[in-house]
Design a protein around this motif. Structure first.
Motif, PDB file in Angstrom:
ATOM      1  N   ASN A 128       0.851  -1.193   0.000  1.00  0.00           N
ATOM      2  CA  ASN A 128       0.000   0.000   0.000  1.00  0.00           C
ATOM      3  C   ASN A 128       0.888   1.245   0.000  1.00  0.00           C
ATOM      4  OD1 ASN A 128      -1.724   2.176   0.737  1.00  0.00           O
ATOM      5  ND2 ASN A 128      -3.167   0.714   1.636  1.00  0.00           N
ATOM      6  N   PRO A 129       0.687   2.175  -0.929  1.00  0.00           N
ATOM      7  CA  PRO A 129       1.522   3.388  -0.994  1.00  0.00           C
ATOM      8  C   PRO A 129       1.578   4.154   0.322  1.00  0.00           C
ATOM      9  CG  PRO A 129       0.175   3.205  -2.956  1.00  0.00           C
ATOM     10  CD  PRO A 129      -0.302   2.123  -2.026  1.00  0.00           C
ATOM     11  N   SER A 130       0.518   4.030   1.134  1.00  0.00           N
ATOM     12  CA  SER A 130       0.484   4.771   2.394  1.00  0.00           C
ATOM     13  C   SER A 130       1.550   4.296   3.384  1.00  0.00           C
ATOM     14  CB  SER A 130      -0.898   4.641   3.051  1.00  0.00           C
ATOM     15  OG  SER A 130      -1.153   3.285   3.416  1.00  0.00           O
ATOM     16  N   GLU A 131       2.111   3.105   3.134  1.00  0.00           N
ATOM     17  CA  GLU A 131       3.157   2.586   4.022  1.00  0.00           C
ATOM     18  C   GLU A 131       4.502   3.277   3.770  1.00  0.00           C
ATOM     19  OE1 GLU A 131       2.927   0.556   6.520  1.00  0.00           O
ATOM     20  OE2 GLU A 131       0.791   0.124   6.249  1.00  0.00           O
ATOM     21  N   ASN A 132       4.594   4.011   2.627  1.00  0.00           N
ATOM     22  CA  ASN A 132       5.796   4.793   2.320  1.00  0.00           C
ATOM     23  C   ASN A 132       7.074   3.943   2.381  1.00  0.00           C
ATOM     24  OD1 ASN A 132       7.274   7.090   1.667  1.00  0.00           O
ATOM     25  ND2 ASN A 132       7.534   7.688   3.818  1.00  0.00           N
ATOM     26  N   CYS A 133       7.103   2.895   1.550  1.00  0.00           N
ATOM     27  CA  CYS A 133       8.232   1.956   1.577  1.00  0.00           C
ATOM     28  C   CYS A 133       9.314   2.346   0.570  1.00  0.00           C
ATOM     29  CB  CYS A 133       7.752   0.532   1.285  1.00  0.00           C
ATOM     30  SG  CYS A 133       6.724  -0.159   2.605  1.00  0.00           S
ATOM     31  N   CYS A 134      10.566   2.269   1.022  1.00  0.00           N
ATOM     32  CA  CYS A 134      11.729   2.569   0.191  1.00  0.00           C
ATOM     33  C   CYS A 134      12.615   1.339   0.075  1.00  0.00           C
ATOM     34  CB  CYS A 134      12.567   3.677   0.836  1.00  0.00           C
ATOM     35  SG  CYS A 134      12.060   5.335   0.385  1.00  0.00           S
ATOM     36  N   PHE A 135      13.243   1.187  -1.094  1.00  0.00           N
ATOM     37  CA  PHE A 135      14.183   0.095  -1.331  1.00  0.00           C
ATOM     38  C   PHE A 135      15.566   0.705  -1.552  1.00  0.00           C
ATOM     39  CE2 PHE A 135      16.616  -2.758  -3.990  1.00  0.00           C
ATOM     40  CZ  PHE A 135      16.310  -4.029  -3.515  1.00  0.00           C
ATOM     41  N   HIS A 136      16.604   0.191  -0.838  1.00  0.00           N
ATOM     42  CA  HIS A 136      17.970   0.711  -0.957  1.00  0.00           C
ATOM     43  C   HIS A 136      18.946  -0.429  -1.222  1.00  0.00           C
ATOM     44  CE1 HIS A 136      17.050   4.719   0.869  1.00  0.00           C
ATOM     45  NE2 HIS A 136      16.158   4.027   1.567  1.00  0.00           N
ATOM     46  N   ASP A 142      34.932  -0.658  -2.716  1.00  0.00           N
ATOM     47  CA  ASP A 142      36.008  -1.496  -3.254  1.00  0.00           C
ATOM     48  C   ASP A 142      37.391  -1.119  -2.751  1.00  0.00           C
ATOM     49  OD1 ASP A 142      34.326  -3.088  -4.707  1.00  0.00           O
ATOM     50  OD2 ASP A 142      34.405  -1.823  -6.489  1.00  0.00           O
ATOM     51  N   THR A 143      37.491  -0.016  -2.009  1.00  0.00           N
ATOM     52  CA  THR A 143      38.807   0.420  -1.538  1.00  0.00           C
ATOM     53  C   THR A 143      38.960   0.309  -0.024  1.00  0.00           C
ATOM     54  OG1 THR A 143      38.073   2.732  -1.325  1.00  0.00           O
ATOM     55  CG2 THR A 143      38.984   2.048  -3.450  1.00  0.00           C
ATOM     56  N   ASP A 144      37.834   0.171   0.687  1.00  0.00           N
ATOM     57  CA  ASP A 144      37.892   0.130   2.147  1.00  0.00           C
ATOM     58  C   ASP A 144      36.768  -0.743   2.664  1.00  0.00           C
ATOM     59  OD1 ASP A 144      37.876   0.585   4.897  1.00  0.00           O
ATOM     60  OD2 ASP A 144      38.391   2.705   4.707  1.00  0.00           O
ATOM     61  N   ASP A 145      37.139  -1.857   3.315  1.00  0.00           N
ATOM     62  CA  ASP A 145      36.155  -2.825   3.792  1.00  0.00           C
ATOM     63  C   ASP A 145      35.246  -2.247   4.867  1.00  0.00           C
ATOM     64  OD1 ASP A 145      35.014  -5.314   3.673  1.00  0.00           O
ATOM     65  OD2 ASP A 145      36.432  -6.277   5.021  1.00  0.00           O
ATOM     66  N   ASN A 146      35.677  -1.171   5.512  1.00  0.00           N
ATOM     67  CA  ASN A 146      34.889  -0.586   6.591  1.00  0.00           C
ATOM     68  C   ASN A 146      33.965   0.531   6.101  1.00  0.00           C
ATOM     69  OD1 ASN A 146      36.035  -2.167   8.788  1.00  0.00           O
ATOM     70  ND2 ASN A 146      37.929  -1.037   8.413  1.00  0.00           N
ATOM     71  N   LYS A 147      33.921   0.698   4.782  1.00  0.00           N
ATOM     72  CA  LYS A 147      33.035   1.710   4.207  1.00  0.00           C
ATOM     73  C   LYS A 147      32.011   1.048   3.298  1.00  0.00           C
ATOM     74  CE  LYS A 147      36.448   5.468   4.240  1.00  0.00           C
ATOM     75  NZ  LYS A 147      37.205   6.442   3.394  1.00  0.00           N
ATOM     76  N   TYR A 148      30.927   1.765   3.052  1.00  0.00           N
ATOM     77  CA  TYR A 148      29.866   1.242   2.183  1.00  0.00           C
ATOM     78  C   TYR A 148      29.113   2.416   1.557  1.00  0.00           C
ATOM     79  CZ  TYR A 148      27.163   2.370   6.374  1.00  0.00           C
ATOM     80  OH  TYR A 148      26.616   3.036   7.448  1.00  0.00           O
ATOM     81  N   LYS A 149      28.315   2.098   0.571  1.00  0.00           N
ATOM     82  CA  LYS A 149      27.453   3.098  -0.059  1.00  0.00           C
ATOM     83  C   LYS A 149      26.013   2.594  -0.005  1.00  0.00           C
ATOM     84  CE  LYS A 149      31.179   4.190  -3.299  1.00  0.00           C
ATOM     85  NZ  LYS A 149      31.644   4.051  -4.704  1.00  0.00           N
ATOM     86  N   ILE A 150      25.094   3.528   0.185  1.00  0.00           N
ATOM     87  CA  ILE A 150      23.666   3.199   0.164  1.00  0.00           C
ATOM     88  C   ILE A 150      23.027   4.003  -0.965  1.00  0.00           C
ATOM     89  CG2 ILE A 150      21.490   3.297   1.434  1.00  0.00           C
ATOM     90  CD1 ILE A 150      23.066   3.090   4.014  1.00  0.00           C
ATOM     91  N   THR A 151      22.326   3.335  -1.863  1.00  0.00           N
ATOM     92  CA  THR A 151      21.690   4.039  -2.975  1.00  0.00           C
ATOM     93  C   THR A 151      20.480   4.831  -2.483  1.00  0.00           C
ATOM     94  OG1 THR A 151      20.294   2.143  -3.508  1.00  0.00           O
ATOM     95  CG2 THR A 151      22.420   2.278  -4.626  1.00  0.00           C
ATOM     96  N   LYS A 152      20.082   5.791  -3.290  1.00  0.00           N
ATOM     97  CA  LYS A 152      18.913   6.601  -2.946  1.00  0.00           C
ATOM     98  C   LYS A 152      17.655   5.742  -2.919  1.00  0.00           C
ATOM     99  CE  LYS A 152      20.695  10.963  -4.789  1.00  0.00           C
ATOM    100  NZ  LYS A 152      20.483  12.047  -5.777  1.00  0.00           N
ATOM    101  N   CYS A 153      16.687   6.233  -2.230  1.00  0.00           N
ATOM    102  CA  CYS A 153      15.421   5.511  -2.069  1.00  0.00           C
ATOM    103  C   CYS A 153      14.731   5.277  -3.407  1.00  0.00           C
ATOM    104  CB  CYS A 153      14.498   6.310  -1.150  1.00  0.00           C
ATOM    105  SG  CYS A 153      12.764   5.804  -1.216  1.00  0.00           S
ATOM    106  N   ILE A 154      14.343   4.030  -3.630  1.00  0.00           N
ATOM    107  CA  ILE A 154      13.441   3.701  -4.741  1.00  0.00           C
ATOM    108  C   ILE A 154      12.058   3.507  -4.127  1.00  0.00           C
ATOM    109  CG2 ILE A 154      12.867   2.028  -6.543  1.00  0.00           C
ATOM    110  CD1 ILE A 154      15.830   1.336  -6.712  1.00  0.00           C
ATOM    111  N   GLN A 155      11.171   4.442  -4.366  1.00  0.00           N
ATOM    112  CA  GLN A 155       9.829   4.357  -3.801  1.00  0.00           C
ATOM    113  C   GLN A 155       9.105   3.141  -4.385  1.00  0.00           C
ATOM    114  OE1 GLN A 155       8.218   5.980  -1.496  1.00  0.00           O
ATOM    115  NE2 GLN A 155       9.541   7.750  -1.077  1.00  0.00           N
ATOM    116  N   LEU A 156       8.566   2.295  -3.513  1.00  0.00           N
ATOM    117  CA  LEU A 156       7.918   1.069  -3.984  1.00  0.00           C
ATOM    118  C   LEU A 156       6.448   1.274  -4.314  1.00  0.00           C
ATOM    119  CD1 LEU A 156       9.589  -1.559  -1.621  1.00  0.00           C
ATOM    120  CD2 LEU A 156      10.187  -0.958  -3.967  1.00  0.00           C
ATOM    121  N   GLY A 157       5.843   2.325  -3.753  1.00  0.00           N
ATOM    122  CA  GLY A 157       4.447   2.610  -4.086  1.00  0.00           C
ATOM    123  C   GLY A 157       3.564   1.397  -3.877  1.00  0.00           C
ATOM    124  N   ASN A 158       2.883   0.974  -4.942  1.00  0.00           N
ATOM    125  CA  ASN A 158       2.021  -0.212  -4.827  1.00  0.00           C
ATOM    126  C   ASN A 158       2.652  -1.447  -5.475  1.00  0.00           C
ATOM    127  OD1 ASN A 158       1.841   0.508  -7.452  1.00  0.00           O
ATOM    128  ND2 ASN A 158      -0.388   0.856  -7.486  1.00  0.00           N
TER     129      ASN A 158
END
Length: 680
Positions: A128-136, A142-158
């Motif tokens: 349900n879009p009202s749940e406001n769900c995001c996928f990341h 690749d240069t530092d095991d203690n670092k990471y990247k998170i992609t921007k929110c992909i709105q899942l909608g319905n």
């Protein structure tokens, strides 16, 4: 029946009324059931004598008595004798109460992944879009095991599903309160190449799989008292061998990993492949590299901060194995601690940050391992699974995980074709290091150095090499002094077995027996001369003693005259550790006679007496352990010396916050510093 004088006479049983007779029979029956139950509780493992007796330990012409322990020895050779202690010592029996693993009830399941079609399906409530769900996506740096990247929110909608065919780690967030973390097993290009390599080779011509799974801070005894159902199934139903003399090199996870995964000690690692604490371990000879070269599909999964990354270590620049999800746990901890608004060192972090969904961290890791094995069961595989939390910090938590671990073992046993072609290894790194059990009892000291090790050899390996008598050899080796370097050598031996069988010159290919290690696939220590020194086990943790089962007994506490010499020695030893760079920020230690918690005569030789002393030091009520040797000349005191290094046996937490985590020496000094800044 009363006599005239008021006294009574008891009727013989045969003359009792039927009702009284019946009651007596019932009472006797109930007592019988009670004693039978007690008997079976303490006798499910035939290798252990559970009788509550007095244990004589480490003795030449004196004895050490352990209250509430059973008489016996685990290892008995001319060079090493290790005592067997009671599985449930009295001091623990009074306190024993399983501690819940994690509390993940605050979460909800947002979705689930299908390994078959590589689709992440959302639960109906969250479409349900009202749940406001995001996928990341979670992307490893690749240069530092203690670092990471998170992609921007992909709105899942319905939307009801997400294609995750090329994604390895991701999380979904719905509203402000719910987050689920998930890992996928996509067919990567290098994995596809391996699958193609094996696809036309019959299963019975493929090499043996290696499946290793371990739990942090579990002594052999602690495993028996905490996960009895799992161990009973492993030993009785699956034929695992219990290695009674598996001994830690040093009481740390990193040392254990270096031993059985690299075949190295810390000094070897520093000299050869990772000279600084922050140096990544890419150049080190990790065992999975050897399996990768043989076209095995490899996996390493460990929850929490991860042993190779903890405390400022460098981890890995490149992915160490085909499947590796350390970044997922880094993201999970960072987001959970931010959500709960607590520091990473607080207790609530351990209890709530390690929830991937309603699934706890340990459950998730076992589930991920199960999925890996199911997916690649038709291709040679190497998997290493390590469960660190909450076992590392919560002594009683393992007892609440018996059923969950048993499910995983049931799963392995259900894969008959797989286990007939796989060596299975269940192990730990060391016993408990910081609970009151460790700092108040000699049993705790002995357990600390004897981690769990259970091994099951596959049917196909045994049948393929009948000349090696593998079942008989393993049975003999389980009662020998064994160390992590032996385990590493065993994994190497597995890799070269076929090559050695077809070659006339096996020495050039692989030597099963070296000076400081031996493959467990051959007879270990046939001359009975294996010692701690030979296996690179440090003096302060060594449990080998000159043991005899003499019935003579004497007081095992160190006498006051010796303690008066020991106390200034250990105080000076602690303060000598504070070199100028640490002395400026750390307080001097003070130790008094009244600070001694336990003192034990460990071994009496012709001209030496070895002691174990556990004591408190101030400021900070820090608990330490020291091995001390008193030297005699013609039976008279000559000198007293420290044997090996001190061990910290309670938690230091923020007491040493002023010490950075930049070098190996910093890491070492964390346990020996009480910051001057703590005085305000």
């Amino acid at each position: 029946m009363l006599l005239k004088n008021g006294s009574s006479i008891t009727k013989p049983i045969c003359c009792m009324s039927n009702a009284r007779h019946t009651r007596l029979i019932i009472v006797c029956f109930l007592f019988s059931i009670f004693f039978v139950a007690i008997y079976y509780k303490f006798s499910y493992d035939s290798s252990i004598n559970y009788t509550l007796q007095i244990q004589t330990v480490f003795h030449n012409n004196k004895t050490l008595r352990l209250q509430g322990s059973s008489i016996g020895i685990l290892v008995k050779t001319s060079a090493c004798k290790i005592p067997k202690t009671h599985i449930m010592p009295m001091v623990l029996e009074k306190k024993w109460k399983p501690d819940p693993v994690n509390d993940c009830s605050y979460e909800k399941v947002i979705g689930h992944i299908s390994d078959k079609d590589q689709i992440y399906y959302l639960e109906p409530k969250f479409t349900n879009p009202s749940e406001n769900c995001c996928f990341h996506d979670i992307i490893r740096d690749d240069t530092d095991d203690n670092k990471y990247k998170i992609t921007k929110c992909i709105q899942l909608g319905n939307r009801t599903e997400v294609d995750v065919k090329y994604k390895e780690m991701f999380y979904t967030k719905c509203g402000e309160h719910h987050m689920n973390f998930e890992a996928n097993l996509p067919i990567l290009s290098n994995v596809k190449e391996k699958i193609n390599h094996w696809k036309d080779i019959p299963k019975n011509s493929q090499p043996i799989n290696v499946i290793i799974f371990g739990i942090d801070t579990v002594s052999r005894s602690h495993a028996y008292r905490s996960i009895p159902k799992t161990l009973k199934y492993m030993t009785d139903k699956m034929g695992f061998s219990d290695f009674l003399g598996y001994h830690s090199i040093v009481h740390s996870t990193a040392s254990a990993f270096r031993g059985f995964l690299m075949g190295m000690t810390e000094q070897m690692v520093v000299a050869n492949c990772a000279p600084k604490r922050s140096t990544p371990y890419d150049r080190c000879p990790l065992i999975w590299k050897d399996f990768d070269l043989k076209k095995y599909i490899t996996m390493y999964v460990e929850d929490g901060h991860q042993t190779f990354n903890w405390g400022g270590q460098g981890g890995f620049t490149k992915k160490p194995t085909d499947y590796y999800i350390h970044s997922l746990f880094s993201v999970m901890e960072d987001l959970r601690t931010k959500y709960f608004n607590v520091g990473k060192s607080s207790e609530i972090t351990d209890r709530k940050a390690w929830c991937t969904s309603t699934e706890t961290g340990p459950e998730f890791v076992l589930h991920y391992t199960k999925r890996f094995i199911e997916k690649f069961q038709n291709t040679p595989l190497f998997s290493f699974t390590w469960l660190a939390y909450p076992w590392h910090d919560y002594f009683y938590a393992l007892a609440a995980f018996d059923d969950e671990l048993l499910k995983f073992i049931h799963f392995l046993n259900s894969m008959k074709d797989l286990i007939d072609n796989s060596i299975l290894v269940f192990l730990s790194d060391h016993g408990d290091r910081s609970s009151p059990f460790q700092s108040e009892t000699i049993e705790g000291f002995i357990e600390k150095g004897l981690p769990a090790l259970f091994i099951r050899l596959p049917k196909r390996l045994i049948e393929k090499y009948p000349e090696m008598n593998l079942e008989e050899v393993l049975k003999e080796n389980r009662r020998k002094l064994i160390a992590p370097l032996d385990l590493h050598h065993t994994f190497l031996h597995l890799l070269y077995l076929e090559e050695m069988k077809s070659s006339n010159n096996t020495v050039k290919i692989f030597q099963p027996v070296l000076h400081d290690r031996t493959s467990l696939l051959v007879r270990v220590d046939e001359t009975n001369t294996r010692s701690c020194e030979q296996l690179r086990i440090t003096p302060e943790v060594c449990l080998c003693g000159k043991f005899t089962s003499s019935n003579d007994s004497s007081e095992n506490n160190v006498n006051s005259q010796s303690l008066e010499k020991i106390i200034p020695l250990v105080q000076k030893g602690l303060n000598d550790l504070l070199t100028p760079e640490y002395a400026s920020i750390c307080s001097l230690w003070s130790v008094k006679m009244s600070d001694v918690m336990t003192s034990t005569v460990m071994n009496v030789g012709n001209d030496t007496i070895d002691y174990l002393v556990q004591f408190a030091a101030n400021p900070g009520n820090a608990h330490f352990e020291a091995r001390v040797t008193e030297v005699l000349k013609n039976g008279i005191y000559d000198s007293i010396i420290l044997k090996g290094e001190f061990s910290r046996i309670n938690r230091y937490r923020e007491q040493s916050a002023c010490v950075p985590f930049l070098t190996e020496q910093d890491k070492f000094m964390k346990q020996f510093c009480y910051c001057k800044s703590n005085f305000g």
